[in-house]
Design an enzyme around this catalytic site. Structure first.
Site, PDB file in Angstrom:
ATOM      1  N   CYS A 383       0.669  -1.072  -0.052  1.00 39.60           N
ATOM      2  CA  CYS A 383       0.123   0.046   0.080  1.00 39.60           C
ATOM      3  C   CYS A 383       0.878   1.225  -0.090  1.00 39.60           C
ATOM      4  O   CYS A 383       1.611   1.501  -0.715  1.00 39.60           O
ATOM      5  CB  CYS A 383      -1.005  -0.213   1.216  1.00 39.60           C
ATOM      6  SG  CYS A 383      -2.406   1.207   1.030  1.00 39.60           S
ATOM      7  N   HIS A 520      -3.720  -4.956   0.132  1.00 33.17           N
ATOM      8  CA  HIS A 520      -3.192  -5.608   1.312  1.00 33.17           C
ATOM      9  C   HIS A 520      -3.053  -7.078   1.384  1.00 33.17           C
ATOM     10  O   HIS A 520      -4.194  -7.835   1.825  1.00 33.17           O
ATOM     11  CB  HIS A 520      -3.903  -5.162   2.661  1.00 33.17           C
ATOM     12  CG  HIS A 520      -3.698  -3.812   3.016  1.00 33.17           C
ATOM     13  ND1 HIS A 520      -2.844  -3.487   3.754  1.00 33.17           N
ATOM     14  CD2 HIS A 520      -4.338  -2.532   2.253  1.00 33.17           C
ATOM     15  CE1 HIS A 520      -2.755  -1.944   3.905  1.00 33.17           C
ATOM     16  NE2 HIS A 520      -3.617  -1.596   3.027  1.00 33.17           N
ATOM     17  N   GLU A 522      -1.849  -9.413   3.164  1.00 34.73           N
ATOM     18  CA  GLU A 522      -1.978 -10.023   4.583  1.00 34.73           C
ATOM     19  C   GLU A 522      -3.149 -10.247   5.001  1.00 34.73           C
ATOM     20  O   GLU A 522      -3.493 -11.164   6.099  1.00 34.73           O
ATOM     21  CB  GLU A 522      -1.282  -8.940   5.681  1.00 34.73           C
ATOM     22  CG  GLU A 522      -1.874  -7.841   5.827  1.00 34.73           C
ATOM     23  CD  GLU A 522      -1.545  -6.531   5.220  1.00 34.73           C
ATOM     24  OE1 GLU A 522      -1.731  -5.297   5.417  1.00 34.73           O
ATOM     25  OE2 GLU A 522      -0.973  -6.827   3.645  1.00 34.73           O
TER      26      GLU A 522
END
Length: 557
Positions: A383, A520, A522
């Site tokens: 990001c 993102h 994750e």
């Protein structure tokens, strides 16, 4: 019919209700039950999207674009059911909904009160959240009630849970209470009085817990469990010890060994097959017996509060499991890099710059990125980390010395990262945005699929396309892409409709592993499978580590 387990907390916050709820869900799922989870947050904010990471920790983004509590990240990591907007709601959302109904005239002129209107709305939200589960109609919905018993903010939620249990009847709902049993060093013993008082407070509300999860820094002896049982009116076998573990992935086995799932199934009259927790045992085995070791530096400004990067830390742990590599994470304050230079980075095997907002610390992150690029150290930017990598490349390779983002410098002539002007609000409506617009609910949020450029490192990692979650307002400015590409930078993925850059990388002729992503990743990593991007990143860190290792005497270089 869906049955409900309400998980409450007492004495203090941050005991791990989310982990406990997720672990119970994992055990029940391993027994063949369809399970979903919900998180009820007592704060008045509509969502945590505009809350400071120092106040709230990480904001977890769901597939459908909700900004939610970080516990939903734990839920997705522990069970296969995906979370949605309906799996997390706040006091703010409840009151917003009730006031909207009152303005519409839905209450036919009645006085709108906490009981029954707010509590009825909470029950409706709970049932709607359970019904929206991606696994179909769940057998069990586990509902985590945020806050601590005794807090004034939590009372409407606890009252709604009590009413719901009464309305549904016996064997349709049960209560699990997580409480603290502190060790007092001066007395040399565990103290059960806080737990006794917490249960007493819960019973004053009208809720008698079926199970107590007693948190301590050590295993609670049987005589102390018997004492807690007597004073709390909970059977001794339902007073379960939950001690500190070095990995959250050991908790499902810990709870199963003490019979938590059997107690819940008996209380709810469920007859699933036996639990199979072999997957969790295998994961813990991998975590505890790595073959390799690397050190990755995470350069950010919230490094003193690692809850801000919870999903990212877990994603690196998942990658470590699936690459047989112990990943040591060093948290590096980007403001210190600004003032003290990059000396603290020189022993690292890889550098990671995570997402973030605001100008503070950005020049330190850019310095870390420059070091990683020039020293050929593997780099992953997420990001903001991708945006800053583009800014660094524009400044130091392309020669646009004042390149910047309009988030940090409104006057820069080289706006390589800028605010896009069209957004989707919380309800999915297209809305024009400006610099003066509200911050809440105005970002590009949720999952988006986009094709990957053939022949790139991104294709090696992901395949033909990528489907990841977003949370950002600013984008790489397409106007500067030709200059960036002329300098060697590769835009390896773009959104199919807006044509916005989603991934960037440097060719291997310039750098062995340098990747930035606007999304993102994750948020989609799980311990079951790991995540291809993080696995590739850890493998690159390992390759760098081994290349830097001194050659032993007698070995060929």
């Amino acid at each position: 019919m869906t049955k409900y387990v309400f998980v409450t907390g007492g004495v203090v916050s941050s005991l791990g209700k989310g982990i406990a709820a997720a672990s119970l869900a994992a055990i029940l799922e391993s027994r063949g039950l369809k399970v979903t989870l919900l998180k009820l947050d007592p704060y008045i904010n509509v969502d945590p999207g505009t809350m400071s990471p120092f106040q709230h920790g990480e904001v977890f983004v769901t597939e459908d674009g909700a900004e939610t509590d970080l516990d939903l990240g734990h839920y997705e990591r522990f069970i296969s059911t995906k979370m949605r907007k309906a799996n997390n709601f706040t006091t703010g959302q409840i009151y917003e909904s009730v006031i909207r109904k009152e303005r519409r005239g839905d209450y036919l002129g009645k006085t709108v009160q906490v009981i029954p209107h707010i509590t009825n709305e909470i029950q409706a939200f709970i049932e709607r959240g359970a019904a929206s589960a991606t696994c179909g109609e769940p057998d069990v919905a586990i509902v985590e009630v945020g806050g601590t018993v005794g807090d004034i903010e939590s009372l409407p939620f606890l009252e709604a849970a009590r009413q719901m249990s009464l309305r549904m009847g016996r064997n349709s709902a049960c209560f699990v209470h997580l409480t603290l049993v502190p060790w007092v060093a001066t007395a040399g013993e565990l103290k059960t009085k806080p737990t006794q008082h917490s249960v007493q407070k819960l019973r004053e509300i009208g809720i008698s817990p079926h199970v107590l999860l007693c948190r301590a820094d050590r295993r609670i002896p049987d005589d102390e469990r018997a004492k807690i049982s007597m004073f709390s009116n909970v059977p001794e076998d339902a007073v379960i010890s939950v001690w500190d573990a070095d990995s959250i992935y050991k908790i499902p086995q810990m709870l199963h060994d003490q019979g938590l799932d059997a107690i819940i199934c008996e209380e709810l009259k469920l007859t699933p097959h036996a639990a199979d927790l072999s997957m969790w045992s295998d994961l813990v085995e991998k975590l505890e017996h790595p073959k390799h070791e690397v050190t990755i530096g995470m350069v950010g400004k919230y490094v003193d509060l690692t809850e801000s990067y919870k999903s990212l830390i877990e994603a690196l742990r998942h990658a470590s499991m699936h690459t047989s590599t112990k990943v040591n994470i060093e948290y590096i304050d980007s403001e210190e890099v600004e003032t003290q230079g990059v000396e603290s980075l020189k022993h690292l095997d890889a550098v990671l710059v995570p997402g973030g907002f605001g100008r503070r610390g950005t020049e330190g992150k850019i310095a870390a990125i420059r070091y990683a690029r020039e020293a050929k150290v593997p780099y992953l930017g997420i990001c903001l980390g991708m945006q800053l990598a583009v800014i660094e490349f524009a400044r130091d390779v392309v020669g646009l010395k004042d390149a910047n983002s309009t988030e940090f410098d409104q006057e820069t002539p080289n706006r390589v990262v800028a605010l896009i002007t069209e957004w989707y609000d919380r309800e999915g409506r297209v809305e024009k945005r400006t610099e003066e617009s509200d911050l809440g609910g105005t970002m590009r949020l949720g999952s988006q699929r986009c094709p990957i450029k053939p022949g790139t490192m991104a294709e090696e990692i992901y395949g033909k396309d990528v489907n990841e979650r977003h949370r950002h307002r600013y984008e790489v400015n397409n106007r500067f892409v030709p200059q960036l590409e002329a300098g060697g930078l590769i835009i390896s993925a773009r959104t199919p409709s807006e044509d916005l850059p989603e991934m960037m990388e440097l060719p291997r002729s310039m750098h062995p592993w340098f990747v930035g992503v606007q999304f993102h990743p994750e948020f989609t990593s799980t311990p079951r499978d790991g995540h291809p991007l993080f696995k590739s990143f850890v493998e690159a860190a390992l390759a760098h580590h081994e290349a830097q290792a001194p050659v032993a005497v007698g070995e060929k270089a």
